[in-house]
Motif scaffolding. Structure first.
Motif, PDB file in Angstrom:
ATOM      1  N   SER A  50       0.838  -1.200   0.000  1.00 35.68           N
ATOM      2  CA  SER A  50       0.000   0.000   0.000  1.00 35.68           C
ATOM      3  C   SER A  50       0.869   1.244   0.000  1.00 35.68           C
ATOM      4  CB  SER A  50      -0.910   0.002   1.219  1.00 35.68           C
ATOM      5  OG  SER A  50      -0.141  -0.066   2.406  1.00 35.68           O
ATOM      6  N   GLU A  51       0.321   2.302  -0.585  1.00 33.79           N
ATOM      7  CA  GLU A  51       1.014   3.587  -0.599  1.00 33.79           C
ATOM      8  C   GLU A  51       1.073   4.146   0.819  1.00 33.79           C
ATOM      9  OE1 GLU A  51       1.846   6.470  -3.019  1.00 33.79           O
ATOM     10  OE2 GLU A  51       2.697   4.703  -3.951  1.00 33.79           O
ATOM     11  N   PRO A  52       2.209   4.685   1.223  1.00 31.64           N
ATOM     12  CA  PRO A  52       2.254   5.285   2.557  1.00 31.64           C
ATOM     13  C   PRO A  52       1.358   6.517   2.604  1.00 31.64           C
ATOM     14  CG  PRO A  52       4.230   5.841   1.319  1.00 31.64           C
ATOM     15  CD  PRO A  52       3.472   4.829   0.496  1.00 31.64           C
ATOM     16  N   ALA A  53       0.765   6.740   3.748  1.00 34.77           N
ATOM     17  CA  ALA A  53      -0.081   7.924   3.901  1.00 34.77           C
ATOM     18  C   ALA A  53       0.803   9.165   3.829  1.00 34.77           C
ATOM     19  CB  ALA A  53      -0.804   7.874   5.239  1.00 34.77           C
ATOM     20  N   ASP A  91      10.867   5.938  14.385  1.00 34.08           N
ATOM     21  CA  ASP A  91       9.551   5.792  13.747  1.00 34.08           C
ATOM     22  C   ASP A  91       9.295   6.915  12.743  1.00 34.08           C
ATOM     23  OD1 ASP A  91       9.078   3.535  15.227  1.00 34.08           O
ATOM     24  OD2 ASP A  91       7.798   4.518  16.712  1.00 34.08           O
ATOM     25  N   GLU A 127      11.248   6.187   9.723  1.00 34.97           N
ATOM     26  CA  GLU A 127      10.605   5.101   8.959  1.00 34.97           C
ATOM     27  C   GLU A 127       9.526   5.675   8.051  1.00 34.97           C
ATOM     28  OE1 GLU A 127      11.289   2.031   8.598  1.00 34.97           O
ATOM     29  OE2 GLU A 127      12.291   1.239  10.389  1.00 34.97           O
ATOM     30  N   ASP A 128       8.745   6.631   8.575  1.00 38.71           N
ATOM     31  CA  ASP A 128       7.709   7.272   7.760  1.00 38.71           C
ATOM     32  C   ASP A 128       8.337   8.008   6.574  1.00 38.71           C
ATOM     33  OD1 ASP A 128       5.790   6.354   9.519  1.00 38.71           O
ATOM     34  OD2 ASP A 128       5.634   8.244  10.628  1.00 38.71           O
ATOM     35  N   ALA A 141       9.566   5.446   3.969  1.00 34.90           N
ATOM     36  CA  ALA A 141       8.468   4.848   3.205  1.00 34.90           C
ATOM     37  C   ALA A 141       7.956   5.814   2.149  1.00 34.90           C
ATOM     38  CB  ALA A 141       7.337   4.439   4.156  1.00 34.90           C
ATOM     39  N   LEU A 142       7.793   7.077   2.528  1.00 36.30           N
ATOM     40  CA  LEU A 142       7.309   8.070   1.571  1.00 36.30           C
ATOM     41  C   LEU A 142       8.328   8.282   0.454  1.00 36.30           C
ATOM     42  CD1 LEU A 142       5.087  10.245   0.935  1.00 36.30           C
ATOM     43  CD2 LEU A 142       6.588  11.863   2.108  1.00 36.30           C
ATOM     44  N   THR A 147      10.616   6.258  -0.639  1.00 34.92           N
ATOM     45  CA  THR A 147      10.681   5.068  -1.499  1.00 34.92           C
ATOM     46  C   THR A 147       9.549   5.078  -2.513  1.00 34.92           C
ATOM     47  OG1 THR A 147      11.736   3.744   0.240  1.00 34.92           O
ATOM     48  CG2 THR A 147      10.604   2.549  -1.514  1.00 34.92           C
ATOM     49  N   ALA A 148       8.337   5.382  -2.052  1.00 36.76           N
ATOM     50  CA  ALA A 148       7.180   5.400  -2.956  1.00 36.76           C
ATOM     51  C   ALA A 148       7.303   6.504  -3.996  1.00 36.76           C
ATOM     52  CB  ALA A 148       5.899   5.577  -2.147  1.00 36.76           C
TER      53      ALA A 148
END
Length: 303
Positions: A10-13, A199, A202-203, A206-207, A209-210
């Motif tokens: 899933s796409e990160p928020a 944390d 990590e957010d 994730a963003l 990377t997407a």
């Protein structure tokens, strides 16, 4: 029985971006914000025109901007540079990347700061405490703070500005012990909320990377999408960096997610620069990050 295909990740928020932050992010090198661009990007971020109008009205009322024209044809002109709302200090970011590249090794010295400021100067006392926390120092006990970074001149400048320099004591030690603990890495875990810092990184990872996958994939984003990605990335980067004490790598878990997250963010900025050099050249936001994030490849952070 056949197995179901694995679900796509899933796409990160995306990070929550305020309308005020968006205005600051769209500030150009000449100190202006194009209202047409502002409304377009706001729409891409699911903001309403009413939100934009009210925000612009407040910023003008605060004296941060003047407005020439109306609606989407208006031009906002900054009365001062407000880009600090979208990016941490350049020197702070530069130091983070120097640590990531192994260019700022720790010499084993702890830096301590103590002060006893009376209640009559409570505002100055609170301001000095906030400055120390902002610079990554951790409280040891009432009025005593520690950090692994040599922030002494900055702390002293704050104390002098607040007129409490005589109340500030500075010292260094290579023999810090809290209770029974004297191992530097375990002290770092004890004194700083490293999991919360991790944390946030990590957010960011994730963003980044997407967005990097989209920026380098076959279905390239539109100019508005690229600008939206830049603002999202800057917001997530700031959210990760502002509470980060930037402890030396010697005190952090290995591998450290902050190093990887910042490397991914730098790759995103590189991809954004290559895709749209014209837009990059016009926004202060791009210059702030280009100046610090794209200087050299990061070192391998394997344990």
């Amino acid at each position: 029985m056949t197995e179901s295909p694995a679900a796509a990740p899933s796409e990160p928020a995306p990070p929550q971006i305020s309308t005020r932050t968006l205005v600051f992010a769209l500030l150009r090198e000449d100190g202006t914000v194009d209202a047409g661009e502002l409304y377009t990007v706001a729409g891409a971020l699911a903001m309403t025109d009413q939100q934009v109008r009210l925000c612009v009205k407040r910023l003008v009322a605060e004296g941060r901007f003047t407005q020439e024209g109306r609606g989407r044809k208006a031009v906002l002109r900054a009365t001062a540079d407000p880009t600090g709302a979208i990016a941490p200090e350049v020197e702070y970011v530069r130091h983070a990347y120097e640590q990531d590249r192994g260019l700022a090794p720790w010499d084993g010295t702890w830096h301590l700061y103590a002060f006893a400021i009376p209640e009559t100067a409570r505002q100055a006392r609170d301001a000095l405490r906030d400055a120390l926390l902002h610079l990554g120092a951790a409280p040891l006990q009432g009025g005593l703070y520690v950090t692994a970074n040599a922030i002494g001149p900055i702390v002293e400048a704050h104390a002098r500005h607040l007129d409490v320099l005589p109340s500030l004591t500075r010292l260094t030690t290579r023999d810090l012990r809290v209770g029974d603990e004297d191992d530097p890495a375990r002290l770092a875990t004890l004194l700083w909320p490293l999991q919360a810092v991790a944390d946030r990184h990590e957010d960011l990872a994730a963003l980044a990377t997407a967005r990097l996958a989209r920026l380098t994939g076959p279905d390239r984003p539109t100019p508005t999408e690229r600008l939206t990605y830049a603002i999202e990335l800057a917001t997530a980067f700031t959210a990760a960096m502002r509470p980060d004490p930037l402890l030396p790598p010697e005190l952090l878990p290995r591998p450290w997610i902050g190093t990887r997250a910042r490397a991914l963010a730098a790759e995103c900025w590189d991809a954004l620069r290559e895709e749209d050099d014209h837009a990059r050249g016009g926004l202060r936001l791009f210059r702030l990050y280009d100046d610090t994030a794209s200087d050299a490849p990061l070192r391998d952070d394997t344990p």
